[in-house]
Enzyme design. Sequence first.
Site, mmCIF file in Angstrom:
data_model
loop_
_atom_site.group_PDB
_atom_site.id
_atom_site.type_symbol
_atom_site.label_atom_id
_atom_site.label_comp_id
_atom_site.label_asym_id
_atom_site.label_seq_id
_atom_site.Cartn_x
_atom_site.Cartn_y
_atom_site.Cartn_z
ATOM 1 N N ASN A 87 -4.609 12.469 6.121
ATOM 2 C CA ASN A 87 -4.685 12.089 4.739
ATOM 3 C C ASN A 87 -3.291 12.330 4.310
ATOM 4 O OD1 ASN A 87 -7.582 11.809 3.544
ATOM 5 N ND2 ASN A 87 -7.407 13.854 4.981
ATOM 6 N N VAL A 88 -2.827 11.373 3.316
ATOM 7 C CA VAL A 88 -1.346 11.503 2.899
ATOM 8 C C VAL A 88 -1.440 11.683 1.267
ATOM 9 C CG1 VAL A 88 -0.124 10.141 4.687
ATOM 10 C CG2 VAL A 88 -1.146 8.960 2.792
ATOM 11 N N GLY A 137 0.829 -1.215 0.107
ATOM 12 C CA GLY A 137 -0.116 0.012 -0.210
ATOM 13 C C GLY A 137 0.849 1.308 -0.089
ATOM 14 N N THR A 152 -17.348 17.387 -2.228
ATOM 15 C CA THR A 152 -18.425 17.094 -1.685
ATOM 16 C C THR A 152 -19.105 18.266 -0.914
ATOM 17 O OG1 THR A 152 -16.995 16.528 0.463
ATOM 18 C CG2 THR A 152 -17.662 14.673 -1.174
ATOM 19 N N LYS A 197 -10.700 1.414 13.392
ATOM 20 C CA LYS A 197 -9.503 1.721 13.750
ATOM 21 C C LYS A 197 -9.489 2.277 15.004
ATOM 22 C CE LYS A 197 -6.491 2.003 11.255
ATOM 23 N NZ LYS A 197 -5.464 0.798 10.930
ATOM 24 N N LYS A 234 -9.523 9.477 11.691
ATOM 25 C CA LYS A 234 -10.751 9.368 11.431
ATOM 26 C C LYS A 234 -11.127 8.453 12.906
ATOM 27 C CE LYS A 234 -10.795 9.701 6.472
ATOM 28 N NZ LYS A 234 -9.342 10.501 6.593
#
Length: 638
Positions: free
Chosen positions: A461-462, A304, A486, A435, A423
């Site tokens: 976020n990366v 990943g 969004t 998580k 998150k």
Amino acid sequence: MSRASYDSQRSRHVARSFLVSGFDLLAVVLCWLAAYQLRFNFAVPADFAHTGWLSLAWVLPLHAVMFRVFGLYKGMWIFASLPDLVRIVRAIATAAVLAVAIVAMLHPIPPVPRSVLVSFPVFLLMAMGGARAAYRAWREYRLYGMLASSGKPALLIGVGDAAANVLRQLHRSSEWRIVGILDDNPNKLGRELMGQCVLGTVDELDVWAPRLKAQHVIVAMPTASNEARKRIFALCLKAGVHAMMVPTLSEMMRGGPRASAQDHGAFREVRMEDLLGRDPVAIDCPHLDGMIAGRTVLVTGAGGSIGSELCRQIALFRPAQLVAYEANEFALYQLVEEFSRRFPEVALVPVAGDVRDALWLDETFARYTPAVVFHAAAYKHVPLMEEDNAWQAITNNVLGTWRVAKAAAAHRVPKFVMISTDKAVNPTNVMGATKRLAEMICQCVQTETQDTAFCSVRFGNVLGSTGSVVPKFREQIAAGGPVTVTHPEITRYFMSIPEAAQLVLQAATMGKGGEIFVLDMGEPVKIANLARDMIRLSGASDVQIEFTGLRPGEKLYEELLADAEQTLPTHHAKLRVAQARCAEPAIVEEALAWARGTRVPPPAEIKRELRRWIPEYVPYQRPNLQVVAGAPRVAEGS
């Protein structure tokens, strides 16, 4: 290449070498005679003229040998440069010293004048070096001279080696034409670099760009700080010019970012990573070296975005083995191929496996006995995990984490690091709740063992990761739009993949057991502004933004700490320790028993059970936002 073609090319090379050496020897004769003429004011006495001609019998062979010894005929005149001039100087200087020695031994009568022995090497250097320079200038004019007035006009920002390299490359380009240089150093204003004048400062970009009709800027400042580059890019956006940049050294060493169709050899398109990125992370190399060097390291989810970058960073510290545990066969194959090219000295062990497979995990840990485990395997996409795939989020993120942690504890792995997310803080979605439950599992397993130090690392976020908004926006812009956002007010934290991986490694050295580390993510970024900047950077002023409404499980903003949590500082400025609510073993055991069940619960039940175990989890309720629902497309970037 056929034998006949090879022989033909070799014959041409020999012929060219013969012609060049013939020219050099002719230059030796003419310069030797010219030195005599200059010495005697163009009235050389007959006896001295006779000695001069006779001396050529040894002067010519001496120089012919020196020219060959110093490799004057290995290079090509069209590419003649400073190294070729150095070889010429060395050959002529050596020959001059030997000539003095030969004259001293032969004692010709009349003697060779000392002024001839001094002026002849100077004349010869001027003739040989000048001829090569003139030939290169003539050939380049024939090949590229007509390109000087063609190409799109562009301004160059920066005065240094990188700028000089860009100018050299673009000198032969029909696509670009540098019309001036801007630099903030006042001592360089009015100076020239390879024929281009430094016109003014970078702040004057909006003045010079329209004056010179330049719609493009090349930023040749690869060593500048991120803050300095951000300022320049902001000025480019303000001036309405399309910015490109010379890659940094670290990018070139990593192979550079994935090229776009508009990237060029010496520079590349400016990306949002450049605007959102930060200065390099200072990491504690001695402690990392002690933790990794000569030891086996295991990374789950190694194919990943974060897992693969962890593997790259770990490889720099010379592990004895790097075990890449990955369920995606193609991602694992790509990682193996990359390491065979970039890190051939690292013993990479590819293991195809699922973190939910307890038997295979136990076999892998027993076979390779890792000293450090980085658990990066997880399902991370919020909308995908919210409804139809909610149970997979449970089995992979919760049950998978528990099985990897239990295997690490059973095999007494000294260090275990789980990659968490922002998150997990006050989660509103299934992914974030799973998580958070995974963090609680690591805390509970920690209470069962003293041999393994478990810790978790939270970050947002990366940039450029799988599923990240930046590559999605880039693809939408390339397709002509619209760019879908969004909500007008949605914000997110961003961090580069290398920075995140480096801080995860740093946290691993600091973890004593049970901690949840929080990375300094900087300031949150409004996604709508990010989309606008990307459209402007691309130069596609007609691309529109369309607001589509929040997706299932999505929050307007993310948090790094829960309401009841506080943080403690560490010795690293970008790492803090969250004082999180302690996990209750009974609750975790109940959750795991449910996760190991023999049926697949519906999404509503999954959310209800998660809410029972994680009080801060408030399931997402889609808001009725008129500003989003049915909102018209908004033209941006003009």
